[in-house]
Design a protein around this motif. Structure first.
Motif, PDB file in Angstrom:
ATOM      1  N   PRO A 413       0.819  -1.213   0.000  1.00 53.75           N
ATOM      2  CA  PRO A 413       0.000   0.000   0.000  1.00 53.75           C
ATOM      3  C   PRO A 413       0.851   1.260   0.000  1.00 53.75           C
ATOM      4  CG  PRO A 413       0.117  -0.894   2.219  1.00 53.75           C
ATOM      5  CD  PRO A 413       0.911  -1.833   1.336  1.00 53.75           C
ATOM      6  N   THR A 414       0.744   2.061  -1.031  1.00 52.51           N
ATOM      7  CA  THR A 414       1.530   3.286  -1.088  1.00 52.51           C
ATOM      8  C   THR A 414       1.014   4.338  -0.113  1.00 52.51           C
ATOM      9  OG1 THR A 414       0.243   4.297  -2.877  1.00 52.51           O
ATOM     10  CG2 THR A 414       2.085   2.882  -3.509  1.00 52.51           C
ATOM     11  N   ASN A 415      -0.167   4.117   0.468  1.00 47.47           N
ATOM     12  CA  ASN A 415      -0.662   5.054   1.474  1.00 47.47           C
ATOM     13  C   ASN A 415      -0.194   4.682   2.878  1.00 47.47           C
ATOM     14  OD1 ASN A 415      -2.271   2.814   2.039  1.00 47.47           O
ATOM     15  ND2 ASN A 415      -4.110   4.023   2.429  1.00 47.47           N
ATOM     16  N   GLY A 416       0.648   3.649   2.991  1.00 49.43           N
ATOM     17  CA  GLY A 416       1.203   3.287   4.288  1.00 49.43           C
ATOM     18  C   GLY A 416       0.221   2.632   5.230  1.00 49.43           C
ATOM     19  N   ALA A 417      -0.749   1.902   4.703  1.00 47.83           N
ATOM     20  CA  ALA A 417      -1.764   1.275   5.546  1.00 47.83           C
ATOM     21  C   ALA A 417      -1.231  -0.001   6.195  1.00 47.83           C
ATOM     22  CB  ALA A 417      -3.004   0.951   4.729  1.00 47.83           C
ATOM     23  N   MET A 418      -1.304  -0.065   7.523  1.00 44.84           N
ATOM     24  CA  MET A 418      -0.989  -1.316   8.210  1.00 44.84           C
ATOM     25  C   MET A 418      -2.178  -2.262   8.096  1.00 44.84           C
ATOM     26  SD  MET A 418       0.941   0.155  11.620  1.00 44.84           S
ATOM     27  CE  MET A 418       1.357  -1.480  12.248  1.00 44.84           C
ATOM     28  N   GLY A 419      -1.913  -3.557   8.266  1.00 38.71           N
ATOM     29  CA  GLY A 419      -2.968  -4.557   8.175  1.00 38.71           C
ATOM     30  C   GLY A 419      -3.275  -4.994   6.758  1.00 38.71           C
ATOM     31  N   TYR A 420      -2.439  -4.625   5.797  1.00 40.95           N
ATOM     32  CA  TYR A 420      -2.692  -4.940   4.389  1.00 40.95           C
ATOM     33  C   TYR A 420      -2.176  -6.312   3.988  1.00 40.95           C
ATOM     34  CZ  TYR A 420      -2.252  -4.539  -0.729  1.00 40.95           C
ATOM     35  OH  TYR A 420      -2.330  -4.762  -2.081  1.00 40.95           O
ATOM     36  N   ALA A 421      -1.024  -6.718   4.512  1.00 45.05           N
ATOM     37  CA  ALA A 421      -0.295  -7.851   3.945  1.00 45.05           C
ATOM     38  C   ALA A 421      -1.034  -9.175   4.055  1.00 45.05           C
ATOM     39  CB  ALA A 421       1.085  -7.978   4.596  1.00 45.05           C
ATOM     40  N   VAL A 422      -1.627  -9.452   5.206  1.00 46.18           N
ATOM     41  CA  VAL A 422      -2.268 -10.767   5.377  1.00 46.18           C
ATOM     42  C   VAL A 422      -3.477 -10.924   4.460  1.00 46.18           C
ATOM     43  CG1 VAL A 422      -3.420 -12.319   6.996  1.00 46.18           C
ATOM     44  CG2 VAL A 422      -1.367 -11.081   7.714  1.00 46.18           C
ATOM     45  N   PRO A 423      -4.466 -10.011   4.497  1.00 44.60           N
ATOM     46  CA  PRO A 423      -5.598 -10.206   3.566  1.00 44.60           C
ATOM     47  C   PRO A 423      -5.197 -10.130   2.103  1.00 44.60           C
ATOM     48  CG  PRO A 423      -5.779  -8.113   4.737  1.00 44.60           C
ATOM     49  CD  PRO A 423      -4.695  -8.867   5.402  1.00 44.60           C
ATOM     50  N   SER A 424      -4.253  -9.266   1.750  1.00 43.72           N
ATOM     51  CA  SER A 424      -3.869  -9.193   0.338  1.00 43.72           C
ATOM     52  C   SER A 424      -3.150 -10.461  -0.100  1.00 43.72           C
ATOM     53  CB  SER A 424      -3.001  -7.965   0.074  1.00 43.72           C
ATOM     54  OG  SER A 424      -1.813  -7.978   0.824  1.00 43.72           O
ATOM     55  N   ALA A 425      -2.399 -11.084   0.807  1.00 43.47           N
ATOM     56  CA  ALA A 425      -1.771 -12.369   0.474  1.00 43.47           C
ATOM     57  C   ALA A 425      -2.827 -13.430   0.209  1.00 43.47           C
ATOM     58  CB  ALA A 425      -0.838 -12.809   1.596  1.00 43.47           C
ATOM     59  N   ILE A 426      -3.878 -13.413   1.011  1.00 42.28           N
ATOM     60  CA  ILE A 426      -4.963 -14.385   0.821  1.00 42.28           C
ATOM     61  C   ILE A 426      -5.692 -14.103  -0.488  1.00 42.28           C
ATOM     62  CG2 ILE A 426      -7.151 -15.226   1.769  1.00 42.28           C
ATOM     63  CD1 ILE A 426      -5.944 -14.439   4.570  1.00 42.28           C
ATOM     64  N   GLY A 427      -5.970 -12.812  -0.751  1.00 42.64           N
ATOM     65  CA  GLY A 427      -6.609 -12.462  -2.015  1.00 42.64           C
ATOM     66  C   GLY A 427      -5.767 -12.838  -3.214  1.00 42.64           C
ATOM     67  N   ALA A 428      -4.445 -12.649  -3.099  1.00 36.75           N
ATOM     68  CA  ALA A 428      -3.548 -13.016  -4.201  1.00 36.75           C
ATOM     69  C   ALA A 428      -3.551 -14.518  -4.425  1.00 36.75           C
ATOM     70  CB  ALA A 428      -2.136 -12.521  -3.899  1.00 36.75           C
ATOM     71  N   LYS A 429      -3.540 -15.276  -3.340  1.00 38.36           N
ATOM     72  CA  LYS A 429      -3.504 -16.734  -3.456  1.00 38.36           C
ATOM     73  C   LYS A 429      -4.823 -17.279  -4.004  1.00 38.36           C
ATOM     74  CE  LYS A 429      -1.237 -20.641  -2.685  1.00 38.36           C
ATOM     75  NZ  LYS A 429      -0.043 -21.014  -3.486  1.00 38.36           N
ATOM     76  N   ILE A 430      -5.934 -16.642  -3.643  1.00 40.44           N
ATOM     77  CA  ILE A 430      -7.224 -17.044  -4.203  1.00 40.44           C
ATOM     78  C   ILE A 430      -7.253 -16.730  -5.702  1.00 40.44           C
ATOM     79  CG2 ILE A 430      -9.691 -16.472  -4.222  1.00 40.44           C
ATOM     80  CD1 ILE A 430      -9.461 -16.128  -1.157  1.00 40.44           C
ATOM     81  N   SER A 431      -6.694 -15.576  -6.075  1.00 37.35           N
ATOM     82  CA  SER A 431      -6.698 -15.175  -7.486  1.00 37.35           C
ATOM     83  C   SER A 431      -5.759 -16.032  -8.320  1.00 37.35           C
ATOM     84  CB  SER A 431      -6.283 -13.703  -7.596  1.00 37.35           C
ATOM     85  OG  SER A 431      -7.157 -12.869  -6.868  1.00 37.35           O
ATOM     86  N   PHE A 432      -4.618 -16.440  -7.732  1.00 35.21           N
ATOM     87  CA  PHE A 432      -3.617 -17.244  -8.445  1.00 35.21           C
ATOM     88  C   PHE A 432      -3.162 -18.394  -7.544  1.00 35.21           C
ATOM     89  CE2 PHE A 432      -3.476 -13.109 -10.457  1.00 35.21           C
ATOM     90  CZ  PHE A 432      -3.456 -13.432 -11.802  1.00 35.21           C
TER      91      PHE A 432
END
Length: 561
Positions: A413-432
């Motif tokens: 996140p270029t806006n510096g949001a904490m809490g991004y990595a875990v859900p985005s990893a799950i979303g990435a793994k679901i997508s690919f």
């Protein structure tokens, strides 16, 4: 296209299908039961992932949008659900990620009574979304949903919020579906390209800076070949490491938060900046200090961006080119190869040498040299690995010491949001699901959305999360020690055993505390086939990859990172 009578809920689900949506992420709510029923009827077309927290759902959708270039879709309920989802909208806006957030809404007949969970979403999301609308007439669903997807992907991509009133979803109407619009991307004029090449030919110390979203693999290859043929040094913007093969001999490093002072100095020395796809925002410009805003300094800027309003917004360029990045790359590919060797090859070698120097792992105090462990890890990873990265000081370690290759992806996140990595990893793994996905997160960020790991089990996917644990909000502690040395307030953390946390779900947990343990732990995590958490206990005294707490206290103040 169907013109049979359908409920608004079914029309909404069919509209998603008509726009090519294959994945959606949700936390269910009573305000959109009819849409959920419509998605049940389309279960063979749209994979609906049920999440545990709205911020997690929206970050999963944002990751899907980053990886595919198509709008990620999230569904949340009214009031609290929409408020929880707001952080993901802000991420998508500042990251220029295409996304459509659908929010359940109160019955429109109750508007302005401060009804249960009533929020005016046009006002709430007006400054953090590209467009916000509300559908109260079921007959307009195909029109407004099609426009939402058009806005999310046009110009500078970004998030669109669509509120759907509750009773509208029950109304039956007969209207046809509307598919995606066929729109030609903004293409650079031949005259603009000629002027760009003329500016480049006159330069002595050029630097390319890459950024933005929706780059295709073909575009990455074209930009790589264009820069290689002209021996141009290439820097990537904040959290845009996957736009360029970082192992190439013209890679300059990442120009963002925690950038190497040597690269920052080189950027100031450059006489021409080719800014391709980047907004040249605050992190890339080092707090708007790199260049003269009026365009009258020694550095000329060629700014290529899909939104005319962004060109010259802060920095007045010598040449602005309004072009979608993939269309721009297509035009670049048609240019002839340079007839002579560039005059700046020594400059490029110098810039790259500075990058190699900063990537050398120092001897850090303590049993774990994180730099060397990360460099050992990158050597064994698949060439198509997807990284997702949280905000925090820990993130400067992989930025400095690891090198992504051409097929790898880096989402942050270029806006510096904490809490991004875990859900985005799950979303990435679901997508690919066939690709290795690694989430990088600090101990503070993990406990913001770490419960979302339950979604990975429900979805049957197995990302691997590396938790960098130093027992504090490290970035804030760093600034605290600079401004108020030794006066620690509000930044200490008490943490669980993260490896036991994942084991309680039935996943795989590991603990790394010293050199030589990360690679075996990672290999065991992969072999388990389960969602995994590898806790890496780092030295809390080593507050950044360049300074200790003692160093900061001695300085009292200093530049960022």
């Amino acid at each position: 296209m169907s013109t049979a009578t359908r409920t608004g809920g079914q029309l909404l689900a069919d509209a998603l299908v008509a726009q090519g949506v294959t994945h959606a992420f949700c936390v269910p709510g009573e305000s959109y039961l009819d849409l959920l029923d419509g998605l049940y009827a389309n279960a063979d077309k749209i994979d609906l992932t049920t999440c545990r927290f709205e911020a997690g759902a929206v970050n999963m959708a944002e990751a899907h949008g980053k990886l595919t270039g198509r709008p990620g879709v999230a569904l949340v309920t009214r009031g609290p659900g929409a408020c929880h989802a707001a952080i993901g909208v802000h991420v998508a806006m500042q990251d220029s990620t295409p996304m459509v957030l659908i929010v359940g809404q109160i019955p429109f007949a109750e508007t302005d009574r401060e009804s249960f969970q009533e929020v005016d979403y046009r006002r709430m999301f007006g400054s953090v979304a590209k467009w916000v609308t509300q559908i109260d007439d079921a007959a307009r669903i195909p029109e407004l949903m099609a426009h939402a997807f058009d806005v999310a992907t046009s110009g500078r991509p970004g998030p669109v919020v669509v509120a759907i009133s509750e009773e509208m979803q029950k109304v039956r109407v007969a209207v046809p579906d509307i598919g995606p619009a066929r729109v030609s991307a903004a293409y650079p004029s031949p005259a603009a390209l000629e002027e760009m090449i003329a500016l480049l030919d006159a330069a002595e110390r050029p630097l390319v800076v890459l950024g933005g979203s929706r780059w295709t693999q073909a575009t990455r290859r074209i930009i790589r070949d264009f820069c290689a043929a002209r021996d141009l040094p290439v820097a990537v913007g904040f959290r845009r490491q996957s736009l360029f093969d970082c192992t190439l001999p013209n890679y300059a490093g990442d120009l963002g938060v925690g950038a190497d002072a040597g690269l920052v100095a080189k950027a100031k020395q450059a006489d021409l900046i080719l800014a391709l796809g980047t907004r040249i925002g605050e992190p890339v410009s080092q707090g708007y200090t790199l260049f003269d805003m009026a365009g009258q300094g020694s550095t000329k800027i060629v700014h290529v961006y899909p939104d005319q309003a962004e060109i010259g917004r802060v920095y007045r360029p010598a040449l602005g080119i309004t072009a979608e990045i993939n269309a721009f790359a297509e035009a670049l590919a048609k240019l002839p190869a340079p007839a002579t060797a560039p005059r700046w090859s020594a400059w490029t070698r110098d810039v790259h040498a500075a990058r190699l120097k900063q990537a050398e792992a120092p001897d850090y105090a303590g049993p774990l040299n994180l730099a060397r462990e990360l460099q050992a890890l990158e050597k064994i990873l698949p060439t198509d690995t997807i990284f997702t990265c949280d905000a925090g000081n820990f993130a400067t370690w992989p930025n400095r010491f690891m090198h992504l290759t051409e097929q790898q992806e880096f989402l942050g996140p270029t806006n510096g949001a904490m809490g991004y990595a875990v859900p985005s990893a799950i979303g990435a793994k679901i997508s690919f699901p066939g690709r290795t996905v690694i989430g990088l997160v600090g101990d503070g960020g993990f406990l913001m959305t770490g419960q979302e790991i339950a979604t990975a089990f429900q979805a049957g996917v197995a990302p691997i999360v590396l938790v960098f644990n130093n027992g504090m909000y490290g970035t804030i502690r760093m600034y605290q020690e600079r401004a108020y040395p030794g006066r620690v307030s509000g930044t200490q953390l008490t943490n669980p055993d993260f490896s036991k946390f994942i084991e309680s779900f039935g996943g795989h947990g590991e603990l790394v505390v010293k050199d030589g343990e990360l690679i075996p732990a990672f290999q065991r995590a992969v072999a388990s086939g389960k969602p995994a958490v590898i806790e890496i206990r780092t030295n809390p005294e080593q507050i950044t990859n360049r300074a200790t707490i003692a160093d900061l206290r001695a300085l009292g103040s200093g530049p960022k990172h």
